[in-house]
Design a protein around this motif. Structure first.
Motif, short mmCIF file in Angstrom:
data_model
loop_
_atom_site.label_atom_id
_atom_site.label_comp_id
_atom_site.label_asym_id
_atom_site.label_seq_id
_atom_site.Cartn_x
_atom_site.Cartn_y
_atom_site.Cartn_z
N GLU A 97 10.89 10.46 12.20
CA GLU A 97 11.78 9.33 12.50
C GLU A 97 11.25 8.04 11.88
N VAL A 98 12.14 7.22 11.33
CA VAL A 98 11.75 5.94 10.75
C VAL A 98 11.46 4.94 11.86
N LEU A 99 10.19 4.54 11.96
CA LEU A 99 9.78 3.62 13.02
C LEU A 99 9.02 2.41 12.47
N ALA A 100 9.01 2.25 11.14
CA ALA A 100 8.28 1.13 10.55
C ALA A 100 8.94 0.70 9.24
N THR A 101 8.69 -0.54 8.86
CA THR A 101 9.13 -1.07 7.57
C THR A 101 7.94 -1.70 6.89
N LYS A 102 7.70 -1.31 5.65
CA LYS A 102 6.63 -1.91 4.86
C LYS A 102 7.23 -2.98 3.98
N HIS A 103 6.73 -4.21 4.11
CA HIS A 103 7.23 -5.34 3.31
C HIS A 103 6.26 -5.62 2.18
N GLU A 104 6.81 -5.85 1.00
CA GLU A 104 6.00 -6.14 -0.18
C GLU A 104 6.33 -7.53 -0.68
N ASP A 105 5.29 -8.39 -0.80
CA ASP A 105 5.54 -9.75 -1.26
C ASP A 105 5.35 -9.90 -2.76
N GLY A 106 4.92 -8.81 -3.42
CA GLY A 106 4.79 -8.84 -4.87
C GLY A 106 3.50 -9.42 -5.38
N GLY A 107 2.60 -9.82 -4.47
CA GLY A 107 1.38 -10.47 -4.94
C GLY A 107 0.12 -9.67 -4.77
N THR A 108 0.19 -8.45 -4.25
CA THR A 108 -1.04 -7.73 -3.97
C THR A 108 -1.08 -6.36 -4.59
N GLN A 109 -0.12 -6.03 -5.43
CA GLN A 109 -0.10 -4.70 -6.04
C GLN A 109 -0.60 -4.76 -7.47
N MET A 110 -0.52 -3.64 -8.17
CA MET A 110 -1.05 -3.55 -9.52
C MET A 110 -0.52 -4.65 -10.43
N SER A 111 0.77 -4.99 -10.28
CA SER A 111 1.35 -6.02 -11.14
C SER A 111 0.74 -7.38 -10.87
N GLY A 112 0.22 -7.61 -9.65
CA GLY A 112 -0.34 -8.90 -9.31
C GLY A 112 -1.81 -9.05 -9.68
N ASN A 113 -2.58 -7.99 -9.53
CA ASN A 113 -4.00 -8.05 -9.84
C ASN A 113 -4.49 -6.67 -10.27
N PRO A 114 -4.08 -6.22 -11.44
CA PRO A 114 -4.35 -4.85 -11.85
C PRO A 114 -5.82 -4.51 -11.99
N VAL A 115 -6.63 -5.48 -12.42
CA VAL A 115 -8.05 -5.22 -12.62
C VAL A 115 -8.73 -4.96 -11.28
N ALA A 116 -8.42 -5.79 -10.28
CA ALA A 116 -9.02 -5.62 -8.96
C ALA A 116 -8.56 -4.32 -8.31
N VAL A 117 -7.28 -3.98 -8.47
CA VAL A 117 -6.77 -2.73 -7.91
C VAL A 117 -7.47 -1.53 -8.53
N ALA A 118 -7.61 -1.56 -9.85
CA ALA A 118 -8.27 -0.46 -10.55
C ALA A 118 -9.72 -0.33 -10.13
N ALA A 119 -10.40 -1.46 -9.93
CA ALA A 119 -11.80 -1.44 -9.51
C ALA A 119 -11.94 -0.84 -8.11
N ASP A 120 -11.03 -1.21 -7.21
CA ASP A 120 -11.08 -0.66 -5.85
C ASP A 120 -10.72 0.82 -5.84
N TRP A 121 -9.80 1.23 -6.71
CA TRP A 121 -9.45 2.66 -6.82
C TRP A 121 -10.65 3.44 -7.35
N ASP A 122 -11.38 2.88 -8.31
CA ASP A 122 -12.61 3.49 -8.81
C ASP A 122 -13.61 3.66 -7.67
N ARG A 123 -13.72 2.63 -6.84
CA ARG A 123 -14.66 2.68 -5.72
C ARG A 123 -14.28 3.79 -4.75
N LEU A 124 -12.99 3.94 -4.49
CA LEU A 124 -12.53 5.02 -3.61
C LEU A 124 -12.86 6.39 -4.21
N LEU A 125 -12.59 6.57 -5.48
CA LEU A 125 -12.84 7.86 -6.12
C LEU A 125 -14.32 8.22 -6.11
N LEU A 126 -15.18 7.23 -6.31
CA LEU A 126 -16.62 7.48 -6.26
C LEU A 126 -17.05 7.84 -4.84
#
Length: 201
Positions: A97-126
């Motif tokens: 059942e749908v019980l939540a809504t995720k709102h995106e402001d456009g400032g925190t995803q890959m398009s907003g800071n791709p280098v930081a996102v990639a670095a954190d994804w690297d950290r997760l994979l390690l």
């Protein structure tokens, strides 16, 4: 009440997530969206690299005593890290059942800071590399790095994309990484044309 009922139905459940809708910065709504991970499903969570946005899940308080809280040093992927830690330690319940809504402001995803996102994804994979290789195989690591490379290439970071593709190829064969290496040799306009075409339905 629906989530509480899910918890009551199985005492082994450490956390429960629900289906959700996604609303972007322009107000466009997608959904319902839902993951497929449920039960004891750590390997499946590692294969996906995530389970569900934190706005969709509820966790027994005692679970945090074992896995800790969100990682403040991993700003962009801390929700994925938390999902993987919870999936490793506890059984997960899924509510369709749908019980939540995720709102995106456009400032925190890959398009907003791709280098930081990639670095954190690297950290997760390690952080989870040993488990990913043991439970899913090196091909999954290759696929995760290749996906990061394609996002970086799409954002215009050719050198970082090359490094991600190289990490992918070091773990095994990846068609996406091989395609990315070829795209890196092409002019930017040609890269964009191919990547945009790949996103079309």
């Amino acid at each position: 009440e629906t989530v509480l009922a899910k918890f009551r139905s199985d005492e082994e459940l450490g956390w429960v997530y629900t289906a959700y809708r996604f609303q972007d910065a322009e107000g466009y709504v997608q959904g319902p969206l839902s993951g497929s991970v449920q039960g004891w499903a750590y390997a499946e969570a590692l294969e996906q690299g995530h389970v569900s946005p934190p706005t969709t899940f509820s966790v027994r308080r005692t679970c945090f005593d074992l896995v800790g809280t969100f990682d403040p040093d991993n700003l962009f992927c801390n929700d994925d890290v938390m999902c993987l830690k919870l999936a490793k330690a506890f059984k997960v319940g899924r509510v369709a059942e749908v019980l939540a809504t995720k709102h995106e402001d456009g400032g925190t995803q890959m398009s907003g800071n791709p280098v930081a996102v990639a670095a954190d994804w690297d950290r997760l994979l390690l952080q989870f590399r040993a488990d990913i290789v043991a439970l899913c195989g090196r091909g999954t690591m290759a696929r995760h790095y290749a996906g990061s490379g394609t996002q970086l290439l799409d954002a215009g970071f050719r050198r970082l994309a090359f490094l991600a593709y190289r990490k992918s190829m070091a773990h095994g064969w990846s068609a996406e990484a091989a395609r990315g290496m070829v795209l890196l040799l092409l002019p930017r306009w040609c890269q964009q044309y191919v990547l945009t075409a790949a996103h079309r339905p």
